[in-house]
Design an enzyme around this catalytic site. Structure first.
Site, PDB file in Angstrom:
ATOM      1  N   TYR A 158     -11.285  -3.196   1.008  1.00 36.18           N
ATOM      2  CA  TYR A 158     -12.155  -3.221   2.171  1.00 36.18           C
ATOM      3  C   TYR A 158     -13.541  -2.630   1.932  1.00 36.18           C
ATOM      4  CZ  TYR A 158      -8.053  -4.507   4.954  1.00 36.18           C
ATOM      5  OH  TYR A 158      -6.965  -5.163   5.459  1.00 36.18           O
ATOM      6  N   GLU A 209       0.797  -1.222   0.000  1.00 32.94           N
ATOM      7  CA  GLU A 209       0.000   0.000   0.000  1.00 32.94           C
ATOM      8  C   GLU A 209       0.835   1.282   0.000  1.00 32.94           C
ATOM      9  OE1 GLU A 209      -2.661  -0.289   3.349  1.00 32.94           O
ATOM     10  OE2 GLU A 209      -3.838  -1.835   2.385  1.00 32.94           O
ATOM     11  N   GLU A 252      -5.403  -8.627   1.050  1.00 31.61           N
ATOM     12  CA  GLU A 252      -6.071  -8.260   2.317  1.00 31.61           C
ATOM     13  C   GLU A 252      -7.543  -8.016   2.065  1.00 31.61           C
ATOM     14  OE1 GLU A 252      -4.549  -4.866   4.477  1.00 31.61           O
ATOM     15  OE2 GLU A 252      -2.487  -5.561   4.284  1.00 31.61           O
TER      16      GLU A 252
HETATM   17  C1  PNW Z   1      -4.330  -1.821   5.641  1.00 35.11           C
HETATM   18  N1  PNW Z   1      -7.316   3.664   4.008  1.00 35.11           N
HETATM   19  O1  PNW Z   1      -4.282  -0.477   5.988  1.00 35.11           O
HETATM   20  C2  PNW Z   1      -2.965  -2.349   6.039  1.00 35.11           C
HETATM   21  O2  PNW Z   1      -2.253  -2.951   5.006  1.00 35.11           O
HETATM   22  C3  PNW Z   1      -2.949  -3.181   7.260  1.00 35.11           C
HETATM   23  O3  PNW Z   1      -1.679  -3.127   7.854  1.00 35.11           O
HETATM   24  C4  PNW Z   1      -4.060  -2.746   8.196  1.00 35.11           C
HETATM   25  O4  PNW Z   1      -3.979  -3.358   9.449  1.00 35.11           O
HETATM   26  C5  PNW Z   1      -5.358  -3.059   7.480  1.00 35.11           C
HETATM   27  O5  PNW Z   1      -5.449  -2.373   6.248  1.00 35.11           O
HETATM   28  C6  PNW Z   1      -6.602  -2.784   8.293  1.00 35.11           C
HETATM   29  O6  PNW Z   1      -6.801  -1.426   8.515  1.00 35.11           O
HETATM   30  C7  PNW Z   1      -5.094   0.497   5.465  1.00 35.11           C
HETATM   31  O7  PNW Z   1      -7.422   4.717   4.684  1.00 35.11           O
HETATM   32  C8  PNW Z   1      -5.181   1.677   6.189  1.00 35.11           C
HETATM   33  O8  PNW Z   1      -7.902   3.550   2.891  1.00 35.11           O
HETATM   34  C9  PNW Z   1      -5.916   2.716   5.708  1.00 35.11           C
HETATM   35  C10 PNW Z   1      -6.561   2.597   4.492  1.00 35.11           C
HETATM   36  C11 PNW Z   1      -6.466   1.425   3.758  1.00 35.11           C
HETATM   37  C12 PNW Z   1      -5.733   0.381   4.261  1.00 35.11           C
END
Ligand code: PNW
Length: 482
Positions: A316, A173, A384
């Site tokens: 997500y 990311e 993920e």
């Molecule tokens: C991911 N957003 O983080 C990471 O790869 C992981 O380490 C983390 O624990 C997981 O998602 C769950 O949160 C993100 O703001 C953090 O879009 C923020 C964002 C996306 C992914």
């Protein structure tokens, strides 16, 4: 059977890989043991004022010592692969000298060997946000010396672990690293320069990625035959009103600014998308026509284009898009968010998790189709996907519903839309240090009691449910199983 929201029963091929993921800073602890140096997340947490209750990842799941317990959980579920990251500052504590810390190498060698012996494929991320502090102090990703330092680190990893590793990821990311680390400043190192640094730093990270891929390709591929990629996080961007062409265009633009920022150079033509170049230039609004978005030379473009073996996707949730208006432009900081000129919203009727994230299963099918159409149906591994819950409840039916509905949409994307998806990975194997939310967001298949010195891992219902999904390779048709 084909309809968007109805549950679809289907089974994926035998060679589809199912896994779970973690990251070094989130699970290892042992922040200053055996020669590991300080990284930007150590500094950020110790500084105070950034993290819920000023908690730190100093110990977290203590996987540095309890990794055998982690492998036990992987075996219990029957994972086919396990995705985790290496800590750069454990392996090369001072990248300016390049001296390798053998204790760090041995830790990972023992761990990866044991994962492999358990019949599980290790999927190794080289960089999951934990930059050695000394490199941050040396000019961070703005100092191009980091390209050689990253190349050296990748070389150590490929040469020492390459015989055991089939799946590599150069970066997790980079959007989060650059935007949240140097744009909003919400994540380490907490720098707030939303107009300039995210673009400059992303530019260097893309070069680092290409350098590592080319190193593997020329020096290690023939011997180890692994696959190297990058993991990009992206929402699915849907038009707010799909009958309005300007909303459809806004959705495409948002996607080009998020996943396309990195994917267009790597998967398409070595350069940023035209729409991103146009919008950053016009919002830079300089008298000489220059842009805050850096440019790649023709040599860079040739070097970057095609540096992938698959597509790592973290997904997500979904956003709705429409063109920005004056009020929205005024509400966002000048820079990356304003440059895209998109107003992002959600549908308030979407179900929301207890931690506040919107649950939009069809977005999984949407983003997989976006990748199919924009990136030439490159093989995708979802690296993920998951849902947090504030309590870590063992009877986590709510999380099961999320995973079930998202996996089902992935199955539709494969079986109906012919998306080339070859793997799926739950975030995360066990409750861990969820960055600024620390242990108040629990996303694990296993519960971890952070007050227990033993940090015992306890299976949630979702772990046993996922075990069944893996064994069944999805959701067998109820007609077929009677
Ligand atoms: C991911 N957003 O983080 C990471 O790869 C992981 O380490 C983390 O624990 C997981 O998602 C769950 O949160 C993100 O703001 C953090 O879009 C923020 C964002 C996306 C992914």
């Amino acid at each position: 059977r084909n309809s968007t929201n109805a549950f679809y029963y289907g089974v994926l091929p035998e060679n589809f890989t199912w896994g779970a993921s973690t990251a070094a800073y989130q699970i290892e602890g042992a922040w200053n043991e055996d020669g590991k140096s300080e990284n930007i997340w150590d500094r950020f947490c110790h500084e105070g004022g950034h993290i819920v209750m000023n908690l730190t990842g100093d110990v977290t799941c203590d996987s540095y010592h309890k990794w055998r317990d982690d492998i036990t959980t992987m075996n219990e579920i029957g994972l086919k692969h396990y995705r985790f990251s290496l800590s750069w500052s454990r392996i090369v504590p001072d990248p300016t000298t390049g001296v390798v810390n053998e204790a760090g190498v041995n830790f990972y060698l023992n761990f990866i060997t044991a994962v492999k012996q358990a019949g599980i494929e290790p999927m190794v991320t080289l960089f999951h946000w934990d930059l050695p502090q000394i490199l941050e102090d040396n000019g961070s990703w703005g100092n191009e010396t980091i390209i050689k330092q990253y190349q050296h680190y990748a070389d150590v990893a490929f040469s020492r672990f390459g015989h055991l590793v089939k799946y590599w990821l150069t970066f997790n990311e980079p959007w989060v690293t650059t935007w949240m680390g140097y744009g909003t400043g919400q994540y380490a190192p907490g720098t707030k320069q939303p107009a300039t640094l995210p673009y400059l730093y992303a530019h260097t990270i893309i070069k680092c990625h290409a350098t590592a891929w080319r190193l593997y390709d020329t020096t290690y591929r023939a011997r180890f035959n692994g696959m190297v990629s990058i993991t990009l996080n992206t929402n699915f961007y849907a038009p707010k009103n799909s009958s309005k062409p300007e909303d459809v265009e806004a959705a495409e633009r948002a996607a080009q600014f998020m996943v396309g920022w990195f994917a267009h150079p790597i998967y398409v033509d070595g350069d940023y998308s035209q729409v991103m170049k146009d919008y950053v230039r016009r919002n830079t609004n300089s008298t000489d026509g220059s842009s805050r978005l850096p440019t790649f030379t023709d040599t860079d473009k040739l070097f970057i284009k095609g540096t992938f073996d698959y597509f790592g996707l973290n997904h997500y949730t979904t956003s709705l898009c429409e063109p920005s208006d004056a009020a929205h432009q005024a509400s966002v900081p000048k820079g990356y968010l304003g440059d895209m000129e998109v107003k992002l919203t959600v549908d308030p009727t979407w179900p929301k998790s207890p931690s506040g994230s919107y649950i939009v299963p069809w977005g999984m099918r949407g983003i997989l189709n976006f990748i199919r159409t924009h990136y030439n149906n490159t093989p995708v591994i979802v690296t993920e996907n998951g849902l947090s819950d504030p309590n870590g409840t063992l009877n986590d039916q709510f999380r099961i519903q999320y995973l079930r509905s998202y996996i089902d949409e992935l199955i539709k994307a494969v079986l109906i839309d012919k998306c080339n998806v070859i793997g799926y990975t739950v975030w995360t194997l066990m409750d861990n240090f969820e960055w600024t939310s620390a242990i108040t967001k629990k996303m694990g298949l296993y519960y971890v009691d952070f007050d227990d010195p033993q940090r015992r891992r306890v299976a949630k219902q979702s772990a046993m449910w996922y075990k069944r999904v893996i064994a069944d390779r999805g959701f067998p048709d109820p007609v077929l199983i009677g």
